[in-house]
Scaffold this motif. Structure first.
Motif, PDB file in Angstrom:
ATOM      1  N   HIS A   6      -2.852 -10.297 -11.128  1.00 43.48           N
ATOM      2  CA  HIS A   6      -2.202 -11.609 -11.143  1.00 43.48           C
ATOM      3  C   HIS A   6      -0.947 -11.619 -10.261  1.00 43.48           C
ATOM      4  O   HIS A   6      -0.738 -12.532  -9.452  1.00 43.48           O
ATOM      5  CB  HIS A   6      -1.838 -11.988 -12.585  1.00 43.48           C
ATOM      6  CG  HIS A   6      -1.097 -13.298 -12.684  1.00 43.48           C
ATOM      7  ND1 HIS A   6       0.282 -13.379 -12.542  1.00 43.48           N
ATOM      8  CD2 HIS A   6      -1.534 -14.570 -12.899  1.00 43.48           C
ATOM      9  CE1 HIS A   6       0.657 -14.641 -12.673  1.00 43.48           C
ATOM     10  NE2 HIS A   6      -0.422 -15.386 -12.890  1.00 43.48           N
ATOM     11  N   ASP A   7      -0.121 -10.605 -10.390  1.00 42.41           N
ATOM     12  CA  ASP A   7       1.123 -10.569  -9.621  1.00 42.41           C
ATOM     13  C   ASP A   7       0.879 -10.355  -8.132  1.00 42.41           C
ATOM     14  O   ASP A   7       1.586 -10.923  -7.286  1.00 42.41           O
ATOM     15  CB  ASP A   7       2.040  -9.456 -10.158  1.00 42.41           C
ATOM     16  CG  ASP A   7       2.704  -9.858 -11.471  1.00 42.41           C
ATOM     17  OD1 ASP A   7       2.421 -10.966 -11.959  1.00 42.41           O
ATOM     18  OD2 ASP A   7       3.488  -9.060 -12.003  1.00 42.41           O
TER      19      ASP A   7
ATOM     20  N   GLY B 177       0.704 -12.568  -2.359  1.00 42.12           N
ATOM     21  CA  GLY B 177      -0.115 -13.473  -1.565  1.00 42.12           C
ATOM     22  C   GLY B 177      -1.269 -12.800  -0.874  1.00 42.12           C
ATOM     23  O   GLY B 177      -1.762 -13.285   0.144  1.00 42.12           O
ATOM     24  N   ARG B 178      -1.725 -11.680  -1.428  1.00 47.52           N
ATOM     25  CA  ARG B 178      -2.870 -10.971  -0.874  1.00 47.52           C
ATOM     26  C   ARG B 178      -4.015 -10.969  -1.884  1.00 47.52           C
ATOM     27  O   ARG B 178      -3.789 -10.915  -3.095  1.00 47.52           O
ATOM     28  CB  ARG B 178      -2.498  -9.526  -0.517  1.00 47.52           C
ATOM     29  CG  ARG B 178      -1.740  -9.408   0.791  1.00 47.52           C
ATOM     30  CD  ARG B 178      -2.566  -9.934   1.948  1.00 47.52           C
ATOM     31  NE  ARG B 178      -1.835  -9.956   3.214  1.00 47.52           N
ATOM     32  CZ  ARG B 178      -2.286 -10.543   4.308  1.00 47.52           C
ATOM     33  NH1 ARG B 178      -3.453 -11.158   4.301  1.00 47.52           N
ATOM     34  NH2 ARG B 178      -1.567 -10.533   5.407  1.00 47.52           N
TER      35      ARG B 178
ATOM     36  N   LEU C  44       3.840  -1.644  -4.928  1.00 47.26           N
ATOM     37  CA  LEU C  44       4.197  -0.461  -5.707  1.00 47.26           C
ATOM     38  C   LEU C  44       5.115  -0.834  -6.871  1.00 47.26           C
ATOM     39  O   LEU C  44       4.948  -0.332  -7.996  1.00 47.26           O
ATOM     40  CB  LEU C  44       4.874   0.568  -4.801  1.00 47.26           C
ATOM     41  CG  LEU C  44       5.186   1.935  -5.412  1.00 47.26           C
ATOM     42  CD1 LEU C  44       3.908   2.625  -5.872  1.00 47.26           C
ATOM     43  CD2 LEU C  44       5.909   2.808  -4.395  1.00 47.26           C
ATOM     44  N   SER C  45       6.039  -1.744  -6.653  1.00 48.63           N
ATOM     45  CA  SER C  45       6.943  -2.192  -7.725  1.00 48.63           C
ATOM     46  C   SER C  45       6.180  -2.947  -8.806  1.00 48.63           C
ATOM     47  O   SER C  45       6.455  -2.786 -10.000  1.00 48.63           O
ATOM     48  CB  SER C  45       8.041  -3.090  -7.135  1.00 48.63           C
ATOM     49  OG  SER C  45       8.838  -2.383  -6.214  1.00 48.63           O
ATOM     50  N   ILE C  46       5.207  -3.742  -8.391  1.00 51.79           N
ATOM     51  CA  ILE C  46       4.397  -4.483  -9.363  1.00 51.79           C
ATOM     52  C   ILE C  46       3.611  -3.536 -10.251  1.00 51.79           C
ATOM     53  O   ILE C  46       3.555  -3.691 -11.475  1.00 51.79           O
ATOM     54  CB  ILE C  46       3.446  -5.452  -8.630  1.00 51.79           C
ATOM     55  CG1 ILE C  46       4.244  -6.599  -8.000  1.00 51.79           C
ATOM     56  CG2 ILE C  46       2.375  -5.996  -9.585  1.00 51.79           C
ATOM     57  CD1 ILE C  46       3.416  -7.501  -7.106  1.00 51.79           C
ATOM     58  N   VAL C  47       3.006  -2.531  -9.636  1.00 48.62           N
ATOM     59  CA  VAL C  47       2.215  -1.558 -10.410  1.00 48.62           C
ATOM     60  C   VAL C  47       3.109  -0.798 -11.379  1.00 48.62           C
ATOM     61  O   VAL C  47       2.790  -0.640 -12.562  1.00 48.62           O
ATOM     62  CB  VAL C  47       1.490  -0.582  -9.467  1.00 48.62           C
ATOM     63  CG1 VAL C  47       0.795   0.519 -10.270  1.00 48.62           C
ATOM     64  CG2 VAL C  47       0.471  -1.330  -8.609  1.00 48.62           C
ATOM     65  N   ASN C  48       4.255  -0.343 -10.909  1.00 46.27           N
ATOM     66  CA  ASN C  48       5.172   0.408 -11.784  1.00 46.27           C
ATOM     67  C   ASN C  48       5.733  -0.466 -12.905  1.00 46.27           C
ATOM     68  O   ASN C  48       5.992   0.019 -14.010  1.00 46.27           O
ATOM     69  CB  ASN C  48       6.323   0.983 -10.951  1.00 46.27           C
ATOM     70  CG  ASN C  48       5.876   2.126 -10.062  1.00 46.27           C
ATOM     71  OD1 ASN C  48       4.905   2.822 -10.364  1.00 46.27           O
ATOM     72  ND2 ASN C  48       6.577   2.316  -8.956  1.00 46.27           N
ATOM     73  N   LYS C  49       5.902  -1.745 -12.648  1.00 45.36           N
ATOM     74  CA  LYS C  49       6.420  -2.653 -13.675  1.00 45.36           C
ATOM     75  C   LYS C  49       5.452  -2.786 -14.847  1.00 45.36           C
ATOM     76  O   LYS C  49       5.863  -2.823 -16.006  1.00 45.36           O
ATOM     77  CB  LYS C  49       6.687  -4.026 -13.057  1.00 45.36           C
ATOM     78  CG  LYS C  49       7.229  -5.060 -14.061  1.00 45.36           C
ATOM     79  CD  LYS C  49       7.493  -6.396 -13.394  1.00 45.36           C
ATOM     80  CE  LYS C  49       6.187  -7.076 -12.998  1.00 45.36           C
ATOM     81  NZ  LYS C  49       6.411  -8.443 -12.465  1.00 45.36           N
TER      82      LYS C  49
END
Length: 279
Positions: free
Chosen positions: A207-208, A214-215, A247-252
């Protein structure tokens, strides 16, 4: 009309760069780094022939080959380069711009690689031995940088008999550097990241990425061998500038998520080779 003018300007600029390399970087140090320009440098020393004359005669002979094997469009673009090169070779001053032979060889080779890449990008060439690589690319899918390396090798060998062993190795080094510069320009400037993500929170990550980055995201069903459980793997192709954001999205959402990142040199399709939303 604007597109044609822009292409002509690119071709002309590339031809000027090649002329500068030959007259200011290569010829003053007897660096015959392959190609018809290298052959012209050799014949000038051996027979006293003008560089521009040798290049013009050679290009006229090779134009027929271009028309037969590469078609009308490339033939017309090659005519432009084939005519402009001997003209600018005669116009550009024949001076020693850099006194150090090694530095002159390196700088000249990089500029030469840039110039030839610009020509190839515009489906054109300066004629001479830049034509065979285009033929090899079209019929055998051989990289233009590799094709140029082999076709120029024949000319470089002549340096041993006309100049010196030092000149031969300078010419060989020049071909390697030119080939590397072309390869980097063709494949290295626009590299993308391919990211594979395995997580229990793949829906949140997906989702993020869709909304914040935007990919597009491709969902691949997988089975974990250890527990034999069904899972989802996310595959994302993105620009290098977006990688840290992903990478930040995954770690979040999942610091224990399993990620594999690879670098790819060529991506075509929606969102990359043309703009229309996300892939």
């Amino acid at each position: 009309m604007i597109k044609m003018i822009r292409k002509l300007l690119y071709i002309t600029g590339a031809i000027i760069l090649i002329s500068v390399c030959v007259n200011m970087f290569f010829a003053p140090h007897n660096i015959a780094a392959g190609g018809l320009t290298g052959l012209a440098i050799i014949l000038e020393r051996l027979l006293g022939l003008e560089r521009s004359t040798v290049i013009l005669i050679g290009n006229l002979a090779l134009l027929a080959v271009t028309l037969v094997f590469l078609g009308k469009e490339i033939f017309l673009n090659t005519v432009i380069g084939a005519v402009l090169l001997p003209i600018f070779i005669g116009i550009v001053p024949q001076v020693t711009l850099v006194s150090d032979t090694m530095l002159s060889m390196v700088v000249g080779s990089v500029i030469f690689g840039l110039a030839v890449s610009i020509l190839y990008f515009n489906k054109a060439s300066s004629g001479g031995t830049s034509i065979p690589p285009l033929i090899l690319k079209k019929y055998f899918n051989v990289s233009t940088s590799v094709g140029l390396f082999f076709t120029d090798g024949i000319v470089v060998i002549l340096c041993l008999f006309v100049f010196s062993v030092d000149a031969f190795f300078y010419a060989v080094s020049s071909i390697f550097i030119t080939s590397a510069a072309m390869n980097y320009i063709e494949n290295g400037i626009n590299k993308k990241k391919m990211v594979y993500i395995i997580s229990d929170r793949s829906d949140l990550i997906k989702h993020d990425i869709l909304h914040d980055v935007g990919r597009g995201v491709t969902i691949i069903p997988i089975i974990g061998a250890y527990k034999n459980n069904e899972m989802q793997m996310l595959m994302v192709t993105l620009d290098k500038k977006n990688y840290q954001q992903v990478l930040s999205i995954v770690n979040k959402h999942d610091e224990k998520a399993f990620m594999i990142t690879d670098t790819v040199s060529d991506v075509h399709g929606q969102g990359f080779s043309y703009e229309s939303g996300s892939v």
